[in-house]
Motif scaffolding. Structure first.
Motif, PDB file in Angstrom:
ATOM      1  N   THR B 253       0.848  -1.191   0.000  1.00  0.00           N
ATOM      2  CA  THR B 253       0.000   0.000   0.000  1.00  0.00           C
ATOM      3  C   THR B 253       0.880   1.236   0.000  1.00  0.00           C
ATOM      4  O   THR B 253       1.870   1.278   0.731  1.00  0.00           O
ATOM      5  CB  THR B 253      -0.890   0.019   1.258  1.00  0.00           C
ATOM      6  OG1 THR B 253      -1.718  -1.150   1.245  1.00  0.00           O
ATOM      7  CG2 THR B 253      -1.778   1.257   1.309  1.00  0.00           C
ATOM      8  N   VAL B 254       0.536   2.215  -0.815  1.00  0.00           N
ATOM      9  CA  VAL B 254       1.297   3.459  -0.850  1.00  0.00           C
ATOM     10  C   VAL B 254       0.362   4.638  -0.642  1.00  0.00           C
ATOM     11  O   VAL B 254      -0.738   4.691  -1.208  1.00  0.00           O
ATOM     12  CB  VAL B 254       2.050   3.616  -2.193  1.00  0.00           C
ATOM     13  CG1 VAL B 254       2.715   4.984  -2.286  1.00  0.00           C
ATOM     14  CG2 VAL B 254       3.112   2.521  -2.335  1.00  0.00           C
ATOM     15  N   ILE B 255       0.781   5.572   0.189  1.00  0.00           N
ATOM     16  CA  ILE B 255       0.041   6.817   0.410  1.00  0.00           C
ATOM     17  C   ILE B 255       0.895   7.933  -0.181  1.00  0.00           C
ATOM     18  O   ILE B 255       2.050   8.098   0.213  1.00  0.00           O
ATOM     19  CB  ILE B 255      -0.180   7.063   1.911  1.00  0.00           C
ATOM     20  CG1 ILE B 255      -0.919   5.864   2.504  1.00  0.00           C
ATOM     21  CG2 ILE B 255      -0.975   8.341   2.149  1.00  0.00           C
ATOM     22  CD1 ILE B 255      -0.464   5.532   3.874  1.00  0.00           C
ATOM     23  N   ALA B 256       0.350   8.646  -1.142  1.00  0.00           N
ATOM     24  CA  ALA B 256       1.128   9.672  -1.833  1.00  0.00           C
ATOM     25  C   ALA B 256       0.214  10.830  -2.213  1.00  0.00           C
ATOM     26  O   ALA B 256      -1.003  10.673  -2.256  1.00  0.00           O
ATOM     27  CB  ALA B 256       1.767   9.075  -3.084  1.00  0.00           C
ATOM     28  N   PRO B 257       0.810  11.997  -2.515  1.00  0.00           N
ATOM     29  CA  PRO B 257      -0.024  13.132  -2.908  1.00  0.00           C
ATOM     30  C   PRO B 257      -0.754  12.883  -4.232  1.00  0.00           C
ATOM     31  O   PRO B 257      -1.785  13.494  -4.484  1.00  0.00           O
ATOM     32  CB  PRO B 257       0.978  14.278  -3.079  1.00  0.00           C
ATOM     33  CG  PRO B 257       2.212  13.844  -2.374  1.00  0.00           C
ATOM     34  CD  PRO B 257       2.231  12.351  -2.416  1.00  0.00           C
ATOM     35  N   SER B 258      -0.201  12.007  -5.070  1.00  0.00           N
ATOM     36  CA  SER B 258      -0.842  11.762  -6.359  1.00  0.00           C
ATOM     37  C   SER B 258      -1.187  10.282  -6.489  1.00  0.00           C
ATOM     38  O   SER B 258      -0.407   9.403  -6.099  1.00  0.00           O
ATOM     39  CB  SER B 258       0.112  12.199  -7.484  1.00  0.00           C
ATOM     40  OG  SER B 258       0.318  11.180  -8.425  1.00  0.00           O
ATOM     41  N   ALA B 259      -2.382   9.993  -7.041  1.00  0.00           N
ATOM     42  CA  ALA B 259      -2.803   8.599  -7.217  1.00  0.00           C
ATOM     43  C   ALA B 259      -1.955   7.907  -8.270  1.00  0.00           C
ATOM     44  O   ALA B 259      -1.687   6.714  -8.182  1.00  0.00           O
ATOM     45  CB  ALA B 259      -4.282   8.542  -7.600  1.00  0.00           C
ATOM     46  N   LEU B 260      -1.525   8.684  -9.270  1.00  0.00           N
ATOM     47  CA  LEU B 260      -0.654   8.111 -10.307  1.00  0.00           C
ATOM     48  C   LEU B 260       0.615   7.547  -9.675  1.00  0.00           C
ATOM     49  O   LEU B 260       1.032   6.420  -9.952  1.00  0.00           O
ATOM     50  CB  LEU B 260      -0.314   9.195 -11.342  1.00  0.00           C
ATOM     51  CG  LEU B 260       0.724   8.881 -12.411  1.00  0.00           C
ATOM     52  CD1 LEU B 260       0.314   7.693 -13.248  1.00  0.00           C
ATOM     53  CD2 LEU B 260       0.955  10.096 -13.313  1.00  0.00           C
ATOM     54  N   LEU B 261       1.203   8.330  -8.790  1.00  0.00           N
ATOM     55  CA  LEU B 261       2.430   7.910  -8.124  1.00  0.00           C
ATOM     56  C   LEU B 261       2.164   6.744  -7.171  1.00  0.00           C
ATOM     57  O   LEU B 261       2.909   5.761  -7.144  1.00  0.00           O
ATOM     58  CB  LEU B 261       3.036   9.098  -7.365  1.00  0.00           C
ATOM     59  CG  LEU B 261       4.375   8.844  -6.692  1.00  0.00           C
ATOM     60  CD1 LEU B 261       5.437   8.499  -7.718  1.00  0.00           C
ATOM     61  CD2 LEU B 261       4.820  10.055  -5.881  1.00  0.00           C
ATOM     62  N   ALA B 262       1.087   6.854  -6.393  1.00  0.00           N
ATOM     63  CA  ALA B 262       0.766   5.797  -5.427  1.00  0.00           C
ATOM     64  C   ALA B 262       0.504   4.483  -6.159  1.00  0.00           C
ATOM     65  O   ALA B 262       0.933   3.412  -5.733  1.00  0.00           O
ATOM     66  CB  ALA B 262      -0.446   6.202  -4.590  1.00  0.00           C
ATOM     67  N   ASP B 263      -0.188   4.564  -7.287  1.00  0.00           N
ATOM     68  CA  ASP B 263      -0.516   3.384  -8.086  1.00  0.00           C
ATOM     69  C   ASP B 263       0.771   2.724  -8.597  1.00  0.00           C
ATOM     70  O   ASP B 263       0.981   1.518  -8.435  1.00  0.00           O
ATOM     71  CB  ASP B 263      -1.380   3.847  -9.281  1.00  0.00           C
ATOM     72  CG  ASP B 263      -2.264   2.735  -9.827  1.00  0.00           C
ATOM     73  OD1 ASP B 263      -2.213   1.620  -9.280  1.00  0.00           O
ATOM     74  OD2 ASP B 263      -2.992   2.989 -10.810  1.00  0.00           O
ATOM     75  N   ALA B 264       1.647   3.530  -9.179  1.00  0.00           N
ATOM     76  CA  ALA B 264       2.889   3.004  -9.751  1.00  0.00           C
ATOM     77  C   ALA B 264       3.773   2.402  -8.662  1.00  0.00           C
ATOM     78  O   ALA B 264       4.296   1.288  -8.806  1.00  0.00           O
ATOM     79  CB  ALA B 264       3.644   4.121 -10.470  1.00  0.00           C
ATOM     80  N   LEU B 265       3.929   3.134  -7.560  1.00  0.00           N
ATOM     81  CA  LEU B 265       4.857   2.669  -6.523  1.00  0.00           C
ATOM     82  C   LEU B 265       4.310   1.473  -5.758  1.00  0.00           C
ATOM     83  O   LEU B 265       5.078   0.649  -5.259  1.00  0.00           O
ATOM     84  CB  LEU B 265       5.213   3.818  -5.572  1.00  0.00           C
ATOM     85  CG  LEU B 265       6.079   4.928  -6.188  1.00  0.00           C
ATOM     86  CD1 LEU B 265       6.363   6.018  -5.158  1.00  0.00           C
ATOM     87  CD2 LEU B 265       7.394   4.379  -6.755  1.00  0.00           C
ATOM     88  N   SER B 266       2.981   1.347  -5.651  1.00  0.00           N
ATOM     89  CA  SER B 266       2.447   0.169  -4.959  1.00  0.00           C
ATOM     90  C   SER B 266       2.740  -1.076  -5.796  1.00  0.00           C
ATOM     91  O   SER B 266       3.058  -2.135  -5.259  1.00  0.00           O
ATOM     92  CB  SER B 266       0.955   0.313  -4.649  1.00  0.00           C
ATOM     93  OG  SER B 266       0.186   0.296  -5.829  1.00  0.00           O
ATOM     94  N   THR B 267       2.652  -0.951  -7.119  1.00  0.00           N
ATOM     95  CA  THR B 267       2.993  -2.090  -7.977  1.00  0.00           C
ATOM     96  C   THR B 267       4.482  -2.399  -7.876  1.00  0.00           C
ATOM     97  O   THR B 267       4.875  -3.559  -7.699  1.00  0.00           O
ATOM     98  CB  THR B 267       2.635  -1.793  -9.450  1.00  0.00           C
ATOM     99  OG1 THR B 267       1.251  -1.476  -9.505  1.00  0.00           O
ATOM    100  CG2 THR B 267       2.916  -2.989 -10.345  1.00  0.00           C
ATOM    101  N   ALA B 268       5.324  -1.346  -7.967  1.00  0.00           N
ATOM    102  CA  ALA B 268       6.774  -1.555  -7.901  1.00  0.00           C
ATOM    103  C   ALA B 268       7.161  -2.187  -6.572  1.00  0.00           C
ATOM    104  O   ALA B 268       7.933  -3.153  -6.534  1.00  0.00           O
ATOM    105  CB  ALA B 268       7.502  -0.229  -8.096  1.00  0.00           C
TER     106      ALA B 268
END
Lengths: 184, 308
Positions: B253-268
């Motif tokens: 799970t990633v919490i980030a200011p942007s969903a694009l970033l959170a989405d990418a980093l949760s997969t990574a």
């Protein structure tokens, strides 16, 4: 207040420049970059914000079907997890030419998280529309107040939304299949 | 799309996009007409992103690139931004994340258009496996060239991108949440001074939240091993190096200011060893929780600030 297109474009251009600078910095990599490499820049965050701002500033074509309706071209062949008993609302008595009988069909698909009700409208034997008309005992997806129905808890308190819970769409497909089975 | 008008006056609408249920909730909708119009436009972004980025639609812009090898393909600004971002994430994660994973996904059965049920199949004319270095971007003419045959997949970021765009549309409305199949962005508060309560799904107990977070202006995205079984018991998060489902992690799970970033980093992060995953998130200045297959929790130093 929404920003004016000019201001938005300016903001996007500024971020674009920043993005280009970031890119230039990270370009000459001869070895495989490792994530362990410490960075003080907000590289990916800056880039993601710039991408969103740029595209938002450009806008999207108004011609698309943006009213949230989901057109289903043919029967989804994915097996449904489970399908509840559906009831026919008001199908027309005479079969129309095409694969399905005209009418409005309502059915419920169940997932581990809750039920989703779908309504499929068949006109001239073809599916005119398929919508989620009601959904969720646990997921506050539609006609339910999230606070009343969301009972997923860790400490007895409700959560409004659950991150990582993605299988609602299979319940939807189950509901659509069930509704279409009635129309055969 | 369905509507809700309860006494508490949340405007809640749901629709299916990108093979998942997307819900937008605005509370309380002050000017209902404006609110409804903005929500409709917000859904429009999901439709738009889906149309351009679907790997399952042979006519989508993305599929057009995948079908062309060696020749530059001029693409829309949106697709160009998304592919650039995907390649940047690939670089930044030392090749852990890779947008050329599409063909491996097809081969493992993630090949069906959820709207039509039709299967897609791409014959690659080369046996050598492409990676993100084979995706050459030219910002001057906005073109993408594949130097080796590959099927691009933006499944790990397209949803996050659509959430961010929809969020821009809803910005003037103040307090709202967007939930696209468990990828969530919440703005403002749920009710008077109380932030949104976002659960993180227990990877082994679907109805149970393993954590509850108070989220006010952030996106929360989770990649889990429990969704979209491919029939062989595998999940959809493939290790680009092997083409096989990644093992060892139950969810990231990633919490980030942007969903694009959170989405990418949760997969990574899902594709890495938990320790490396946490290191990646801290390095990118985002917070996160990684749950290993044996249900051990690994978290970033700052995660606790979101706890109730």
């Amino acid at each position: 207040m929404p920003k004016s297109p000019a201001k938005r474009a300016k903001e996007a251009a500024r971020l674009k420049a920043k993005l280009a600078a970031n890119e230039a910095r990270s370009q000459p990599e001869t070895t495989r970059p490792k994530h362990k490499r410490r960075r003080l820049t907000d590289g990916l965050l800056g880039m993601s914000s710039a991408a969103v701002l740029t595209i938002y500033a450009l806008g999207y074509a108004k011609t698309q079907n943006a009213n949230g309706e989901t057109a289903v071209a043919s029967l989804p062949s994915e097996p449904a997890p489970t399908a509840g008993a559906g009831q026919i609302t008001h199908p027309t008595p005479t079969p129309a030419p095409g694969s399905y009988r005209d009418g409005t069909y309502v059915a419920v698909g169940s997932s581990r998280h809750g039920d989703i009700e779908a309504t499929v409208v068949v006109q001239n034997g073809h599916i005119a529309s398929a919508k989620v008309t009601n959904c969720g005992t646990r997921y506050p997806c539609s006609d339910v107040d999230p606070l009343v129905d969301e009972v997923v808890t860790r400490q007895g308190e409700p959560v409004h939304y659950m991150s990582g819970a993605t299988d609602s769409s299979r319940a939807y497909l189950g509901a659509i299949r069930q509704a279409l089975a009635q129309a055969k | 799309m369905s509507k809700a008008a309860t006494a508490d006056a949340s405007l809640v609408r749901s629709a299916i996009y990108m093979d998942t249920l997307v819900t937008i909730e605005v509370r309380p909708p002050a000017a209902e007409t404006e609110c409804a119009a903005r929500v409709t436009k917000a859904f429009g972004w999901f439709a738009h992103v889906e149309r351009l980025c679907s790997r399952f639609d042979p006519d989508s812009e993305l599929s057009r690139i995948s079908a062309t090898c060696g020749t530059p393909v001029r693409v829309s600004p949106m697709l160009f931004e998304l592919i650039s971002f995907a390649c940047a994430v690939a670089q930044e994660t030392g090749d852990t994340f890779d947008p050329t994973v599409g063909h491996a996904m097809e081969k493992r059965g993630f090949d069906r258009n959820f709207r039509t049920g039709e299967r897609v199949s791409s014959e690659l004319c080369s046996q050598s496996r492409a990676d993100h270095r084979d995706v050459v971007l030219d910002p001057a003419v906005r073109s993408v060239t594949l130097t080796r045959p590959a099927v691009l997949d933006l499944g790990a970021i397209a949803k996050g991108f659509a959430i961010d765009l929809a969020s821009r549309e809803l910005e003037p409305l103040g307090d709202f949440a967007i939930n696209a199949g468990g990828d969530i962005l919440a703005r403002g508060n749920h009710s008077r001074g109380a932030p949104w309560r976002i659960g993180i799904r227990n990877p082994r107990e679907p109805s149970d939240a393993i954590e509850t977070l108070l989220i006010s202006d952030a996106a929360v995205c989770t990649s889990g091993d429990y969704e979209r079984p491919d029939g062989n018991g595998g999940h959809h998060l493939l290790d680009p190096q092997t083409g096989e489902p990644a093992v060892g992690i139950a969810s990231a799970t990633v919490i980030a200011p942007s969903a694009l970033l959170a989405d990418a980093l949760s997969t990574a992060a899902f594709l890495m060893h938990p320790k490396s995953g946490i290191e990646l998130l801290e390095c990118q200045n985002v917070e996160g929780l990684i749950i290993s297959a044996d249900l051990q929790k690994h978290e970033t130093k700052g995660l606790s600030k979101y706890r109730p």
